[in-house]
Write a protein that holds these residues in place. Sequence first.
Motif, PDB file in Angstrom:
ATOM      1  N   GLU A  38       2.003   1.624  -3.365  1.00  0.00           N
ATOM      2  CA  GLU A  38       1.167   2.573  -4.226  1.00  0.00           C
ATOM      3  C   GLU A  38       0.755   3.983  -3.958  1.00  0.00           C
ATOM      4  O   GLU A  38       0.634   4.775  -4.987  1.00  0.00           O
ATOM      5  CB  GLU A  38      -0.458   1.812  -4.135  1.00  0.00           C
ATOM      6  CG  GLU A  38      -0.296   0.330  -4.513  1.00  0.00           C
ATOM      7  CD  GLU A  38      -1.659  -0.535  -4.107  1.00  0.00           C
ATOM      8  OE1 GLU A  38      -2.445   0.134  -3.766  1.00  0.00           O
ATOM      9  OE2 GLU A  38      -1.551  -1.843  -4.174  1.00  0.00           O
ATOM     10  N   ARG A  39       0.851   4.391  -2.931  1.00  0.00           N
ATOM     11  CA  ARG A  39       0.754   5.810  -2.313  1.00  0.00           C
ATOM     12  C   ARG A  39       2.085   6.775  -3.104  1.00  0.00           C
ATOM     13  O   ARG A  39       1.803   7.715  -3.203  1.00  0.00           O
ATOM     14  CB  ARG A  39       0.677   6.062  -0.954  1.00  0.00           C
ATOM     15  CG  ARG A  39      -0.425   5.601  -0.314  1.00  0.00           C
ATOM     16  CD  ARG A  39      -0.556   6.093   1.146  1.00  0.00           C
ATOM     17  NE  ARG A  39       0.344   5.311   2.034  1.00  0.00           N
ATOM     18  CZ  ARG A  39       0.117   4.375   2.647  1.00  0.00           C
ATOM     19  NH1 ARG A  39      -1.156   3.667   2.639  1.00  0.00           N
ATOM     20  NH2 ARG A  39       1.044   3.783   3.383  1.00  0.00           N
ATOM     21  N   GLU A  40       3.107   5.738  -3.342  1.00  0.00           N
ATOM     22  CA  GLU A  40       4.263   6.486  -3.760  1.00  0.00           C
ATOM     23  C   GLU A  40       4.606   6.491  -5.485  1.00  0.00           C
ATOM     24  O   GLU A  40       5.301   6.929  -6.221  1.00  0.00           O
ATOM     25  CB  GLU A  40       5.675   5.755  -3.341  1.00  0.00           C
ATOM     26  CG  GLU A  40       5.790   5.928  -1.661  1.00  0.00           C
ATOM     27  CD  GLU A  40       6.942   5.013  -1.356  1.00  0.00           C
ATOM     28  OE1 GLU A  40       7.508   4.309  -2.196  1.00  0.00           O
ATOM     29  OE2 GLU A  40       7.244   5.241  -0.220  1.00  0.00           O
ATOM     30  N   LEU A  73       0.851  -1.033  -0.059  1.00  0.00           N
ATOM     31  CA  LEU A  73       0.111  -0.039  -0.032  1.00  0.00           C
ATOM     32  C   LEU A  73       0.823   1.335  -0.062  1.00  0.00           C
ATOM     33  O   LEU A  73       0.715   2.234  -0.498  1.00  0.00           O
ATOM     34  CB  LEU A  73      -0.789   0.183   1.206  1.00  0.00           C
ATOM     35  CG  LEU A  73      -2.295  -0.866   1.087  1.00  0.00           C
ATOM     36  CD1 LEU A  73      -2.840  -0.961   2.511  1.00  0.00           C
ATOM     37  CD2 LEU A  73      -2.924  -0.611  -0.096  1.00  0.00           C
ATOM     38  N   ALA A  74       2.070   1.307   0.688  1.00  0.00           N
ATOM     39  CA  ALA A  74       2.894   2.322   0.751  1.00  0.00           C
ATOM     40  C   ALA A  74       3.455   2.526  -0.556  1.00  0.00           C
ATOM     41  O   ALA A  74       3.488   3.712  -1.123  1.00  0.00           O
ATOM     42  CB  ALA A  74       3.984   2.046   1.803  1.00  0.00           C
TER      43      ALA A  74
END
Length: 301
Positions: free
Chosen positions: A257-259, A254-255
């Motif tokens: 994806e946020r990046e 998820l991290a």
Amino acid sequence: MASVLIFGPTGQVGSVAAATATSLNAKVTLAMRDTSKPIPSLPDSSNYAKVQADLTDPTSVANAVKASGATRAFVYLAQRDPASMRAVAQALKDAGITFVVFLSSQTIPHDKALKEVEAENFIPYLHAQYEAALDDVFGEENYVAIRPGAFVSNFRTEIDGVAAGKVSLVGADFKMDSVIPADIGRVAGSVLVEGPKNGQKKVYVYGPQILSMEDSLKRIGSVLGREIEVQNVPAESVDKSKVPPPVKYRLDRLAEEREGKGWKERFWKYEEGVKNVELYTGKPATTLEEWVAENKAIFGA
């Protein structure tokens, strides 16, 4: 007639792999830590030949191969030490196994060499190390890695919340394919007896729907006739050093994806992986809803 040895036949995948191999007229021997342990998920398991073996113990593995006379083996990840993995692979080969089907993981990055997968990425690292050991010991022509997506049975951990109608979940927006273990087992059993198709060396196996965990839980509730509220626990409120490896993997992805790294990149060869179920089994991949309808008792319904 193919002679095959199934390690882990009490598992959700191994039991189906054994049944599938039997249906394909193979001689099947079950390798178990405790040969007296019942296998409710394997029909007529009492009729199978059984040998004692532990995949963390190369000597017992070699003895099981010799006792069974098998030349093909289905194995799974049982070790956490790369040296031990290699020793077991060598024991399989030295004892007479010529072809291996390994239950691996789709989490292995497709754009990295197996030995370059970072150790801190616990789940893909261990599976990559085992694949690398098989590659070195058997050669790429003599083993196949089954790389399934996220098991639908992971939702068993939320049984209490589903029953209560309220689930608190870290990373509820994490997307997964929810492949069912039986589909994986049928594919694995087919590959074990008949070999891979279309020149595949890494056989991806996916469920037919990509859904967030929140959407998946709501669909589970719909099949059960329950309304389920899903509370998303913010990732920033979680200490990743204190969560189980699957949750850490979820948070790390998820991290990413946020990046800017899209979630679709995780599902390497997705369309192929869905089609592989029908290619190897003759039946389409099972949906989440179909699995829940067949397993309502798991959720107390």
